[in-house]
Design an enzyme around this catalytic site. Structure first.
Site, mmCIF file in Angstrom:
data_model
loop_
_atom_site.group_PDB
_atom_site.id
_atom_site.type_symbol
_atom_site.label_atom_id
_atom_site.label_comp_id
_atom_site.label_asym_id
_atom_site.label_seq_id
_atom_site.Cartn_x
_atom_site.Cartn_y
_atom_site.Cartn_z
ATOM 1 C CG ASP A 1 -2.084 0.983 0.985
ATOM 2 O OD1 ASP A 1 -2.613 1.043 -0.171
ATOM 3 O OD2 ASP A 1 -2.563 1.334 2.130
ATOM 4 C CB SER B 1 -6.370 2.473 -0.328
ATOM 5 O OG SER B 1 -4.992 3.130 -0.360
ATOM 6 C CD GLN C 1 -4.228 1.299 -3.361
ATOM 7 O OE1 GLN C 1 -3.924 2.382 -3.818
ATOM 8 N NE2 GLN C 1 -4.099 0.529 -2.459
#
Length: 295
Positions: A213, A237, A287
């Site tokens: 991430d 996110s 993502q």
């Protein structure tokens, strides 16, 4: 700081991260995890990803390894409070095992994830080639760069970004966070843990989920010359998927090659591939992130 003191500090933060991902078992399918504050105001998405995978893995036969996960970030988490992880054992088949995990804080779900585990079997083999990249040894770490511009970093990020970290990240062609220029929507980072890790392959998957991430959401900002440091930028996110292809170690250098094929309506789409230093593709990420600019 002397080299021995630096090594001690690095060992401490890495041990703290491993403890963070280990979780406390409350019931057979219920776990509790502590939270860490990285200075973002909310819980870092990689923490919830890593802890959710840890919770799911602890309910699965260790002969089966995770091959994919798909998660949705539902609400911002509070880094001052623990998180409860509830695992639903959906399926235990002959070759595949499926788990659903819900992360709960303050009585409501903040993250949900489905993960699939596979009993390894022989099969066809091919892979993408690693893109050209300079060796990590010749690059400066994010921590070193942050300490060079410490006075410009706003609080509370200043303290968090300039302290010792468990994952060392070295950017290829880094962006000036206070004066970004427009660039094509792709970039690369090298990363590894700051010290040796246990041999348990599951631990390495938790840590890769955690590290995946970092920097992925901001890839879609590169063509627009904006960074998450700007007060008018809201970056978060929205979802996260990982496919694990082959074995790897997070205490060896890994290349994270990221790109953003699209951005529209305040959302940026990002993809990433992770390679070992000798060019083996070990994982793929995808993502979608919120990249909302409030002029």
């Amino acid at each position: 700081m002397t080299p021995s003191a630096q090594a001690t500090a690095s060992d401490t933060v890495l041990r703290e991260l491993l403890d963070l991902l280990k979780l406390e078992k409350i019931e057979e399918t219920i776990f509790r995890g502590r939270s860490q504050d990285l200075g973002f105001g909310n819980i870092f998405g990689g923490q919830v990803l890593g802890q959710s995978l840890s919770a799911a893995s602890q309910t699965v036969d260790p002969t089966r390894s995770v091959h994919s996960l798909h998660g949705y970030f539902l609400w911002p988490g509070d880094p001052t409070l623990p998180i409860v992880y509830s695992v639903d054992c959906i399926r235990d088949g002959k070759s595949f095992t499926t788990r659903r995990v819900v992360a709960i804080q303050n009585g409501r779900p903040i993250f949900s994830m489905a993960a699939s585990f596979h009993l390894r079997e022989p099969g066809f083999e091919h892979r993408a080639d690693m893109p050209p990249a300079p060796d990590p040894e010749g690059l400066m770490s994010e921590l070193e760069m942050a300490r060079m511009i410490k006075d410009k970093i706003p609080e509370p990020l200043r303290t968090k970004l300039t302290c010792d970290r468990p994952i060392e990240i070295r950017r290829v062609n880094p962006v000036n966070p206070f004066k970004p220029d427009k660039r094509p929507p792709h970039h690369q980072t090298w990363f590894r843990s700051v010290g040796p890790l246990p041999d348990d392959p599951a631990v390495h998957t938790y840590l890769l989920a955690y590290a995946s991430d970092f920097n992925l959401a901001t890839t879609s900002l590169l063509p627009h010359a904006h960074t998450f440091f700007e007060p008018k930028m809201q970056v978060a996110s929205m979802d996260h998927a990982i496919w694990f292809h082959r074995d790897f170690r997070v205490d060896d250098w890994l290349l994270y090659a990221m790109e953003s094929p699209s951005a529209s309506h305040g959302l940026g789409m990002n993809r990433g591939m992770v390679f070992t230093k000798d060019g083996l593709l070990v994982a793929t990420m995808a993502q979608e992130s919120l990249i909302r600019y409030r002029p």
